[in-house]
Design a protein around this motif. Sequence first.
Motif, PDB file in Angstrom:
ATOM      1  N   ASN A   1       0.866  -1.259   0.081  1.00 38.58           N
ATOM      2  CA  ASN A   1      -0.078   0.225  -0.010  1.00 38.58           C
ATOM      3  C   ASN A   1       0.742   1.153   0.017  1.00 38.58           C
ATOM      4  O   ASN A   1       1.799   1.391   0.713  1.00 38.58           O
ATOM      5  N   GLY A   2       0.512   2.110  -0.909  1.00 42.19           N
ATOM      6  CA  GLY A   2       0.993   3.447  -0.824  1.00 42.19           C
ATOM      7  C   GLY A   2       2.429   3.483  -1.608  1.00 42.19           C
ATOM      8  O   GLY A   2       3.227   4.360  -1.402  1.00 42.19           O
ATOM      9  N   LEU A   3       2.960   2.585  -2.215  1.00 49.44           N
ATOM     10  CA  LEU A   3       4.013   2.742  -3.191  1.00 49.44           C
ATOM     11  C   LEU A   3       3.948   3.192  -4.250  1.00 49.44           C
ATOM     12  O   LEU A   3       2.674   2.931  -5.055  1.00 49.44           O
TER      13      LEU A   3
ATOM     14  N   ILE B   1       8.515  -6.625   7.312  1.00 52.28           N
ATOM     15  CA  ILE B   1       9.232  -5.741   6.355  1.00 52.28           C
ATOM     16  C   ILE B   1       9.689  -6.433   5.104  1.00 52.28           C
ATOM     17  O   ILE B   1       9.641  -6.031   3.807  1.00 52.28           O
ATOM     18  N   ARG B   2      10.542  -7.640   5.209  1.00 52.05           N
ATOM     19  CA  ARG B   2      11.221  -8.145   4.129  1.00 52.05           C
ATOM     20  C   ARG B   2      10.102  -8.806   2.967  1.00 52.05           C
ATOM     21  O   ARG B   2      10.182  -8.927   2.194  1.00 52.05           O
ATOM     22  N   LEU B   3       8.970  -9.250   3.932  1.00 52.76           N
ATOM     23  CA  LEU B   3       7.969  -9.775   3.094  1.00 52.76           C
ATOM     24  C   LEU B   3       7.318  -8.615   2.201  1.00 52.76           C
ATOM     25  O   LEU B   3       7.114  -8.928   0.851  1.00 52.76           O
TER      26      LEU B   3
ATOM     27  N   ILE C   1      10.527   1.210   2.109  1.00 49.68           N
ATOM     28  CA  ILE C   1      10.703   0.047   2.735  1.00 49.68           C
ATOM     29  C   ILE C   1      12.213  -0.492   3.022  1.00 49.68           C
ATOM     30  O   ILE C   1      12.416  -0.897   4.166  1.00 49.68           O
ATOM     31  N   GLN C   2      13.094  -0.166   2.303  1.00 52.86           N
ATOM     32  CA  GLN C   2      14.532  -0.600   2.530  1.00 52.86           C
ATOM     33  C   GLN C   2      14.949   0.521   4.198  1.00 52.86           C
ATOM     34  O   GLN C   2      15.485  -0.043   4.870  1.00 52.86           O
ATOM     35  N   ALA C   3      14.242   1.680   4.081  1.00 53.85           N
ATOM     36  CA  ALA C   3      14.760   2.411   5.276  1.00 53.85           C
ATOM     37  C   ALA C   3      14.054   1.830   6.516  1.00 53.85           C
ATOM     38  O   ALA C   3      14.252   1.837   7.439  1.00 53.85           O
ATOM     39  N   GLU C   4      12.882   1.295   6.486  1.00 57.89           N
ATOM     40  CA  GLU C   4      12.055   0.848   7.518  1.00 57.89           C
ATOM     41  C   GLU C   4      12.913  -0.520   7.840  1.00 57.89           C
ATOM     42  O   GLU C   4      12.941  -0.939   9.151  1.00 57.89           O
ATOM     43  N   LEU C   5      13.422  -1.123   6.776  1.00 61.21           N
ATOM     44  CA  LEU C   5      14.156  -2.505   7.209  1.00 61.21           C
ATOM     45  C   LEU C   5      15.616  -2.213   7.931  1.00 61.21           C
ATOM     46  O   LEU C   5      15.860  -2.847   8.952  1.00 61.21           O
TER      47      LEU C   5
END
Length: 389
Positions: free
Chosen positions: A100-102, A195-197, A129-133
């Motif tokens: 969602n939201g990408l 997050i990886r998923l 997502i990389q930043a979240e990871l």
Amino acid sequence: MNASKSLVFRAGMLAAIVLGLIVVGLKVADAMKSPASTSAQGKVTGQENLGKQDKPAATAARPALTVAVTQPTTSGWATKLSANGSIAAWQEAAVGAEVNGLRLNDVKVNVGDYVRRGQVLATFASETIQAELAQQAAQIAEAEASLTDAQANAVRARELQNSGAIPAQQISQLLTVEKTAQARLNATKAAEQSIRLRMGFTQVFAPDDGVISARMATVGAVVGAGQELFRLIRKNRLEWRAEVSSAELARVQTGQTVNITLPDGSAASGKVRIVGPVVDAQSRNALVYVDIERTPLAKAGMFAKGDFAVGSASALTVPQQAVILRDGFSYVMRVDAGNKVAQRKVQLGRRVGELVEIIDGLKADEKIVASGGAFLADGDTVRIVAQGS
């Protein structure tokens, strides 16, 4: 002077009287001719007419056309049931976004492309997502450090548990802190897995082999989870959904061969996969699902007609060229004795290739003109030659 005029008048009257007498005499002479001579003349004339009647009749009529003849043949033809219906995809797969939201970063396929299972169809921007990871990795390190400290304290508490140096309540707290630190570490690792998923969802994969039938994906669009991006015809497999009346439905069986005529006149073959279990209450028709052999000419959404091979029956057939059309009816030219032709009205049935079925109007042992019958009239005489001469 008057005397001379009177003399001229009398002479003219005398001449007129003489001329009249001459004419009357000629007529009387004609009327008094001999009857014998007249009878003799009539006899001669009668003999001349009798002689003319004794002469041979006119020569026989010349042939109007040279033709080849043929006879009807009896052969086994398949009995067909005709129906109409639409061509559709056997199964369609809807491929959507799972994040969602990408932002949609790249679209790698288009409508009509054949794709394989697992092939990348599109990609989303993954920086967020990389930043979240990375942030989650830091939280895991922190949780591991907290767990290490809590474990060390719990070890010391267990060693002093029986000595009485540490109150029982404090020992219980240290052991609880250890468990809490372990649970926190497990939670941060689970969050990292999630997050990886999500990172894996930044790539859109084909769920099966097939052809892209629709594309809604647009580069640069920010989409929500579940929004449809592509539509895929699985295995590039099509089916014809024929509408068959309830009265004819019993004649259709699974596995029967079907000849399908496409809108452009080309043919496709298929087999009955399943007979629909429900009859529509409005139309009284049921759907019969027919698998179509793969052909580039058949497209989903086409309207087509087809024939089910529901059996076989004998048919009396003649060449198509032997049939002529006149005044909206079908005829053949039958060859009778003396090589005379007789126009015979026939009722036609099915057509297969160059042959046409005769339902009524002709027998199997009768001979007909093979071709060129349109140039003949009823009662014409023809000259017969062998076919191919």
